[in-house]
Design a protein around this motif. Structure first.
Motif, PDB file in Angstrom:
ATOM      1  N   THR A  96      65.935  47.257  15.509  1.00  0.00           N
ATOM      2  CA  THR A  96      64.524  47.299  15.899  1.00  0.00           C
ATOM      3  C   THR A  96      63.974  48.665  15.541  1.00  0.00           C
ATOM      4  O   THR A  96      64.593  49.692  15.841  1.00  0.00           O
ATOM      5  CB  THR A  96      64.365  47.052  17.411  1.00  0.00           C
ATOM      6  OG1 THR A  96      64.843  45.738  17.726  1.00  0.00           O
ATOM      7  CG2 THR A  96      62.908  47.169  17.828  1.00  0.00           C
ATOM      8  N   VAL A  97      62.819  48.698  14.897  1.00  0.00           N
ATOM      9  CA  VAL A  97      62.233  49.967  14.453  1.00  0.00           C
ATOM     10  C   VAL A  97      61.673  50.732  15.645  1.00  0.00           C
ATOM     11  O   VAL A  97      60.941  50.183  16.479  1.00  0.00           O
ATOM     12  CB  VAL A  97      61.121  49.729  13.419  1.00  0.00           C
ATOM     13  CG1 VAL A  97      60.454  51.049  13.023  1.00  0.00           C
ATOM     14  CG2 VAL A  97      61.679  49.034  12.190  1.00  0.00           C
ATOM     15  N   SER A  98      62.027  52.013  15.728  1.00  0.00           N
ATOM     16  CA  SER A  98      61.481  52.915  16.743  1.00  0.00           C
ATOM     17  C   SER A  98      60.421  53.791  16.082  1.00  0.00           C
ATOM     18  O   SER A  98      60.717  54.517  15.134  1.00  0.00           O
ATOM     19  CB  SER A  98      62.591  53.790  17.335  1.00  0.00           C
ATOM     20  OG  SER A  98      62.057  54.912  18.006  1.00  0.00           O
ATOM     21  N   ASN A  99      59.192  53.720  16.571  1.00  0.00           N
ATOM     22  CA  ASN A  99      58.120  54.547  16.012  1.00  0.00           C
ATOM     23  C   ASN A  99      58.415  56.029  16.185  1.00  0.00           C
ATOM     24  O   ASN A  99      58.195  56.840  15.280  1.00  0.00           O
ATOM     25  CB  ASN A  99      56.784  54.199  16.666  1.00  0.00           C
ATOM     26  CG  ASN A  99      56.250  52.862  16.194  1.00  0.00           C
ATOM     27  OD1 ASN A  99      56.612  52.367  15.134  1.00  0.00           O
ATOM     28  ND2 ASN A  99      55.391  52.254  17.004  1.00  0.00           N
ATOM     29  N   ASN A 119      68.668  50.665  17.332  1.00  0.00           N
ATOM     30  CA  ASN A 119      67.338  51.146  16.943  1.00  0.00           C
ATOM     31  C   ASN A 119      67.431  51.951  15.656  1.00  0.00           C
ATOM     32  O   ASN A 119      68.432  52.614  15.396  1.00  0.00           O
ATOM     33  CB  ASN A 119      66.734  52.013  18.048  1.00  0.00           C
ATOM     34  CG  ASN A 119      66.657  51.266  19.368  1.00  0.00           C
ATOM     35  OD1 ASN A 119      66.102  50.171  19.436  1.00  0.00           O
ATOM     36  ND2 ASN A 119      67.222  51.844  20.415  1.00  0.00           N
ATOM     37  N   ILE A 120      66.362  51.900  14.877  1.00  0.00           N
ATOM     38  CA  ILE A 120      66.341  52.592  13.588  1.00  0.00           C
ATOM     39  C   ILE A 120      65.030  53.347  13.437  1.00  0.00           C
ATOM     40  O   ILE A 120      63.971  52.893  13.883  1.00  0.00           O
ATOM     41  CB  ILE A 120      66.516  51.570  12.438  1.00  0.00           C
ATOM     42  CG1 ILE A 120      66.703  52.274  11.095  1.00  0.00           C
ATOM     43  CG2 ILE A 120      65.361  50.588  12.371  1.00  0.00           C
ATOM     44  CD1 ILE A 120      67.053  51.322   9.956  1.00  0.00           C
ATOM     45  N   GLY A 121      65.122  54.538  12.853  1.00  0.00           N
ATOM     46  CA  GLY A 121      63.941  55.307  12.493  1.00  0.00           C
ATOM     47  C   GLY A 121      63.957  55.539  10.996  1.00  0.00           C
ATOM     48  O   GLY A 121      64.982  55.924  10.430  1.00  0.00           O
ATOM     49  N   ILE A 122      62.838  55.308  10.332  1.00  0.00           N
ATOM     50  CA  ILE A 122      62.758  55.407   8.872  1.00  0.00           C
ATOM     51  C   ILE A 122      61.629  56.347   8.499  1.00  0.00           C
ATOM     52  O   ILE A 122      60.484  56.168   8.927  1.00  0.00           O
ATOM     53  CB  ILE A 122      62.495  54.026   8.245  1.00  0.00           C
ATOM     54  CG1 ILE A 122      63.581  53.024   8.663  1.00  0.00           C
ATOM     55  CG2 ILE A 122      62.415  54.120   6.722  1.00  0.00           C
ATOM     56  CD1 ILE A 122      63.211  51.584   8.403  1.00  0.00           C
ATOM     57  N   VAL A 178      67.017  58.170   7.372  1.00  0.00           N
ATOM     58  CA  VAL A 178      67.132  57.041   8.295  1.00  0.00           C
ATOM     59  C   VAL A 178      68.022  57.464   9.459  1.00  0.00           C
ATOM     60  O   VAL A 178      69.108  58.014   9.253  1.00  0.00           O
ATOM     61  CB  VAL A 178      67.737  55.804   7.603  1.00  0.00           C
ATOM     62  CG1 VAL A 178      67.662  54.603   8.540  1.00  0.00           C
ATOM     63  CG2 VAL A 178      67.022  55.495   6.296  1.00  0.00           C
ATOM     64  N   ARG A 179      67.549  57.206  10.663  1.00  0.00           N
ATOM     65  CA  ARG A 179      68.298  57.562  11.870  1.00  0.00           C
ATOM     66  C   ARG A 179      68.567  56.319  12.709  1.00  0.00           C
ATOM     67  O   ARG A 179      67.749  55.387  12.747  1.00  0.00           O
ATOM     68  CB  ARG A 179      67.526  58.599  12.687  1.00  0.00           C
ATOM     69  CG  ARG A 179      67.418  59.941  11.968  1.00  0.00           C
ATOM     70  CD  ARG A 179      66.594  60.946  12.736  1.00  0.00           C
ATOM     71  NE  ARG A 179      66.582  62.246  12.052  1.00  0.00           N
ATOM     72  CZ  ARG A 179      65.886  63.297  12.451  1.00  0.00           C
ATOM     73  NH1 ARG A 179      65.128  63.222  13.543  1.00  0.00           N
ATOM     74  NH2 ARG A 179      65.949  64.434  11.768  1.00  0.00           N
ATOM     75  N   TYR A 180      69.734  56.326  13.371  1.00  0.00           N
ATOM     76  CA  TYR A 180      70.181  55.171  14.139  1.00  0.00           C
ATOM     77  C   TYR A 180      70.581  55.606  15.547  1.00  0.00           C
ATOM     78  O   TYR A 180      71.272  56.615  15.722  1.00  0.00           O
ATOM     79  CB  TYR A 180      71.398  54.528  13.466  1.00  0.00           C
ATOM     80  CG  TYR A 180      71.266  54.339  11.977  1.00  0.00           C
ATOM     81  CD1 TYR A 180      70.675  53.191  11.438  1.00  0.00           C
ATOM     82  CD2 TYR A 180      71.732  55.315  11.093  1.00  0.00           C
ATOM     83  CE1 TYR A 180      70.554  53.030  10.071  1.00  0.00           C
ATOM     84  CE2 TYR A 180      71.615  55.158   9.725  1.00  0.00           C
ATOM     85  CZ  TYR A 180      71.031  54.016   9.212  1.00  0.00           C
ATOM     86  OH  TYR A 180      70.916  53.860   7.861  1.00  0.00           O
ATOM     87  N   THR A 181      70.130  54.821  16.535  1.00  0.00           N
ATOM     88  CA  THR A 181      70.538  55.056  17.916  1.00  0.00           C
ATOM     89  C   THR A 181      70.909  53.723  18.572  1.00  0.00           C
ATOM     90  O   THR A 181      70.348  52.686  18.198  1.00  0.00           O
ATOM     91  CB  THR A 181      69.415  55.715  18.744  1.00  0.00           C
ATOM     92  OG1 THR A 181      68.262  54.857  18.767  1.00  0.00           O
ATOM     93  CG2 THR A 181      69.041  57.075  18.194  1.00  0.00           C
ATOM     94  N   PRO A 182      71.790  53.741  19.565  1.00  0.00           N
ATOM     95  CA  PRO A 182      72.705  54.832  19.916  1.00  0.00           C
ATOM     96  C   PRO A 182      73.530  55.254  18.696  1.00  0.00           C
ATOM     97  O   PRO A 182      73.777  54.426  17.824  1.00  0.00           O
ATOM     98  CB  PRO A 182      73.586  54.222  21.006  1.00  0.00           C
ATOM     99  CG  PRO A 182      72.772  53.085  21.573  1.00  0.00           C
ATOM    100  CD  PRO A 182      72.010  52.543  20.413  1.00  0.00           C
ATOM    101  N   PRO A 183      73.906  56.531  18.648  1.00  0.00           N
ATOM    102  CA  PRO A 183      74.573  57.029  17.441  1.00  0.00           C
ATOM    103  C   PRO A 183      75.890  56.311  17.153  1.00  0.00           C
ATOM    104  O   PRO A 183      76.656  56.014  18.068  1.00  0.00           O
ATOM    105  CB  PRO A 183      74.800  58.516  17.752  1.00  0.00           C
ATOM    106  CG  PRO A 183      74.731  58.619  19.242  1.00  0.00           C
ATOM    107  CD  PRO A 183      73.772  57.568  19.685  1.00  0.00           C
ATOM    108  N   GLY A 184      76.123  56.049  15.883  1.00  0.00           N
ATOM    109  CA  GLY A 184      77.360  55.418  15.463  1.00  0.00           C
ATOM    110  C   GLY A 184      78.380  56.433  14.995  1.00  0.00           C
ATOM    111  O   GLY A 184      78.260  57.638  15.225  1.00  0.00           O
ATOM    112  N   ASN A 185      79.426  55.925  14.324  1.00  0.00           N
ATOM    113  CA  ASN A 185      80.499  56.766  13.770  1.00  0.00           C
ATOM    114  C   ASN A 185      81.139  57.658  14.829  1.00  0.00           C
ATOM    115  O   ASN A 185      81.425  58.831  14.583  1.00  0.00           O
ATOM    116  CB  ASN A 185      79.978  57.613  12.598  1.00  0.00           C
ATOM    117  CG  ASN A 185      79.549  56.764  11.415  1.00  0.00           C
ATOM    118  OD1 ASN A 185      79.765  55.563  11.387  1.00  0.00           O
ATOM    119  ND2 ASN A 185      78.939  57.396  10.425  1.00  0.00           N
TER     120      ASN A 185
END
Length: 245
Positions: free
Chosen positions: A43-46, A145-148, A166-173
């Motif tokens: 889901t895109v996070s503004n 969640n994703i930020g682009i 591109v950023r992803y939450t909760p953080p992976g890896n």
């Protein structure tokens, strides 16, 4: 006059939809990959997108030399290691960065990244490790969640290269959490298979900002502008006849 109006509308179209178009492509490529791996779509996070865009603009100010662009079907891997990650500890988010002219970053992370992830970690080169990390970031099950954000690498040349963040939450890896987040490893060979259209599962990306609706509204508005202009020109060009007798 008519040619001028067409050029004006064309420029309006590019400025109005160019940003949304890249955003749409990036989220659609992510979620197509996520569907293949049977994990929840992003889901895109503004807010996250705004922060990603600001960081992309910051990276553009660093004047980093041009990176070798991603290409399909090459015998060697490339990645853009010159761009510094803003949160290397992955406390707040996981982050992928690339440089592009054609918007193929996510597809490269999916395919080349899968090949690199398939290799034993102690046998990966620095570039292969970077691509493996990008692959696991876009595949990470618990990231929802994703930020682009993106920006021209050279603002004076908007038709040149671009920087994508591109950023992803909760953080992976996250260490110790790979097994439960990169499931279905049998799909690591999926990139060798012939794609089968599955129109029934292609859905509009979930977004907290309605970017798809905004892009559609802009297309409709621009179409209406063109029709009104053409209708006005048609009326003005008609000959005027006066009644006689």
């Amino acid at each position: 006059m008519f040619l001028f109006l067409l050029l004006f509308v064309s420029e309006l179209y590019q400025n109005g939809l160019g940003y949304e178009s890249i955003m749409e492509e990036v989220i659609n490529d992510h979620n197509e990959h996520r569907r293949n791996w049977l994990v929840p779509e992003f889901t895109v996070s503004n807010e996250l997108s705004e922060e990603s865009e600001e960081y992309a603009k910051h990276l553009a100010t660093l004047k980093i030399p041009d990176q070798k662009l991603y290409k399909d079907q090459e015998d060697f891997f490339v990645d853009h290691l010159a761009f510094p990650i803003s949160d290397p500890l992955k406390d707040s988010y996981t982050e992928n960065i690339c440089e592009f002219k054609n918007n193929n970053c996510v597809k490269y992370w999916s395919t080349a990244g899968a090949k690199c992830y398939r290799k034993a970690k102690n046998r990966r080169t620095k570039i292969e490790q970077s691509l493996a990390d990008k692959f696991s970031a876009i595949t990470w099950k618990s990231s929802l969640n994703i930020g682009i954000g993106w920006a021209p690498k050279n603002p004076a040349n908007p038709n040149g290269r671009n920087i994508l963040v591109v950023r992803y939450t909760p953080p992976g890896n996250q260490p110790g959490e790979y097994e439960q987040n990169i499931e279905n490893e049998e799909f690591l060979d999926y990139y060798t298979l012939t794609a089968v259209p599955e129109e029934e599962i292609v859905t509009n990306p979930k977004t907290s900002g309605g970017s798809s609706d905004n892009a559609l509204r802009k297309q409709i508005n621009i179409t209406l502008v063109v029709l009104i202009l053409l209708f006005s020109l048609n009326i003005e060009s008609r000959p005027v006849f006066s009644a006689s007798g």
